[in-house]
Design a protein around this motif. Sequence first.
Motif, short mmCIF file in Angstrom:
data_model
loop_
_atom_site.label_atom_id
_atom_site.label_comp_id
_atom_site.label_asym_id
_atom_site.label_seq_id
_atom_site.Cartn_x
_atom_site.Cartn_y
_atom_site.Cartn_z
N PRO A 2 0.83 -1.09 -0.01
CA PRO A 2 0.01 0.07 0.01
C PRO A 2 0.66 1.18 0.00
CG PRO A 2 0.10 -1.05 2.24
CD PRO A 2 0.72 -2.04 1.28
N GLY A 3 0.34 2.19 -0.72
CA GLY A 3 1.08 3.70 -0.59
C GLY A 3 -0.06 4.61 -0.08
N PRO A 4 0.33 5.91 0.02
CA PRO A 4 -0.69 6.99 0.42
C PRO A 4 -1.58 7.15 -0.51
CG PRO A 4 1.45 7.76 -0.13
CD PRO A 4 1.60 6.37 -0.28
N GLY A 5 -2.81 7.71 -0.04
CA GLY A 5 -3.92 8.16 -1.13
C GLY A 5 -4.66 6.92 -1.87
N ASP A 6 -4.64 5.65 -1.09
CA ASP A 6 -5.29 4.34 -1.37
C ASP A 6 -4.70 4.05 -2.76
OD1 ASP A 6 -7.04 2.51 -1.01
OD2 ASP A 6 -8.88 3.64 -1.95
N ILE A 7 -3.24 4.02 -3.19
CA ILE A 7 -2.64 3.44 -4.17
C ILE A 7 -1.75 2.46 -3.70
CG2 ILE A 7 -2.67 5.75 -5.51
CD1 ILE A 7 0.09 6.03 -4.74
N TYR A 8 -1.76 1.39 -4.75
CA TYR A 8 -1.17 0.20 -4.46
C TYR A 8 -0.03 -0.21 -5.43
CZ TYR A 8 -4.49 -0.66 -0.61
OH TYR A 8 -5.20 -0.71 0.52
N ALA A 9 0.95 -0.98 -5.06
CA ALA A 9 1.81 -1.68 -6.06
C ALA A 9 1.75 -3.04 -5.65
CB ALA A 9 3.07 -1.13 -6.13
N SER A 62 -2.18 -0.01 -8.89
CA SER A 62 -4.11 0.10 -8.63
C SER A 62 -4.19 1.28 -7.75
CB SER A 62 -4.21 -0.93 -7.75
OG SER A 62 -5.57 -1.07 -7.52
N ILE A 63 -5.03 2.18 -8.36
CA ILE A 63 -5.74 3.22 -7.71
C ILE A 63 -7.17 3.07 -7.46
CG2 ILE A 63 -4.06 4.84 -8.76
CD1 ILE A 63 -6.46 5.50 -10.84
N ALA A 64 -7.67 3.84 -6.64
CA ALA A 64 -9.31 3.60 -6.36
C ALA A 64 -9.95 4.38 -7.39
CB ALA A 64 -9.62 4.45 -4.98
N ASN A 65 -11.26 3.70 -7.51
CA ASN A 65 -11.88 4.39 -8.73
C ASN A 65 -12.49 5.76 -8.17
OD1 ASN A 65 -13.63 5.00 -11.11
ND2 ASN A 65 -15.26 3.40 -10.48
N THR A 72 -16.76 1.71 -15.97
CA THR A 72 -17.73 0.67 -15.73
C THR A 72 -16.62 -0.45 -15.77
OG1 THR A 72 -18.25 0.45 -17.91
CG2 THR A 72 -19.86 1.79 -16.49
N PRO A 73 -16.99 -1.57 -15.37
CA PRO A 73 -16.01 -2.60 -15.60
C PRO A 73 -15.57 -3.20 -17.11
CG PRO A 73 -17.56 -3.44 -14.06
CD PRO A 73 -18.21 -2.02 -14.50
N ASP A 74 -16.42 -2.69 -18.18
CA ASP A 74 -16.09 -2.96 -19.37
C ASP A 74 -15.65 -1.87 -20.05
OD1 ASP A 74 -18.61 -1.82 -19.36
OD2 ASP A 74 -19.40 -2.91 -20.90
N ASP A 101 -14.09 -4.56 -8.25
CA ASP A 101 -14.15 -4.13 -6.70
C ASP A 101 -13.76 -2.52 -6.53
OD1 ASP A 101 -14.62 -6.73 -6.60
OD2 ASP A 101 -12.56 -7.38 -6.32
N GLY A 102 -13.99 -1.82 -7.15
CA GLY A 102 -13.80 -0.31 -6.85
C GLY A 102 -12.35 0.14 -7.10
N ARG A 103 -11.65 -0.65 -7.81
CA ARG A 103 -10.12 -0.19 -8.07
C ARG A 103 -9.91 -0.40 -9.63
NH1 ARG A 103 -7.70 0.95 -3.95
NH2 ARG A 103 -6.02 1.06 -4.98
N ILE A 104 -8.96 0.43 -9.95
CA ILE A 104 -8.75 0.46 -11.28
C ILE A 104 -7.14 0.10 -11.19
CG2 ILE A 104 -8.27 1.71 -13.34
CD1 ILE A 104 -10.30 4.00 -12.25
N THR A 105 -7.04 -1.38 -11.83
CA THR A 105 -5.60 -1.82 -11.72
C THR A 105 -5.29 -2.16 -13.34
OG1 THR A 105 -6.31 -2.84 -9.71
CG2 THR A 105 -4.28 -4.03 -10.65
N THR A 106 -3.65 -2.25 -13.19
CA THR A 106 -3.31 -2.50 -14.61
C THR A 106 -3.40 -3.78 -14.88
OG1 THR A 106 -1.03 -2.74 -13.53
CG2 THR A 106 -1.55 -0.48 -14.29
#
Length: 161
Positions: A2-9, A62-65, A72-74, A101-106
């Motif tokens: 996890p990183g700040p601001g609800d971002i993840y690697a 990954s970032i929060a939507n 949308t998912p598609d 799941d509410g996240r936008i991930t590469t």
Amino acid sequence: MPGPGDIYAIVPEGAVPEGTKIKLAPLAQSDFTTELPPELAFIGAVSLDMGDVVATKELKLSIANPEGSGITPDGQIFVLKQIEVAGRPEYALNNIAHLADGRITTASPPFPGAVASSRYVWVKPMVPMSVTRLYTSTGLLDDIPIDSFGIVYGWNESFRL
């Protein structure tokens, strides 16, 4: 990670040498001096800092939507990497992403993804677009530091990222 601001690697095992420090920081659109093409809407951005380390496997970012994004998912989401071309900051298509799941991930492969320190920008096309990967003969782009070269086609016109 996890990183700040609800971002993840998401760092695959063995992707970086043990002890590598990985720093994530959220970025705002105002943190960039190069404007995005008007056909692309800014969703979010992340600074990934691993020093001079180049990962042997892609790190999923990954970032929060964002609320009210309309994604949308598609839906289409592109991830751009800030690069330098002829001394100027530009953007290169680096990846695609998906909402789940509410996240936008590469979502690479087939794109190179996040393997080095850079600034990565999530964008939403405002018109339907498709991606074409160009392959060049050796030597043509040797002086341009681009790890991915793509052309994104808009509904009525095309532009280079």
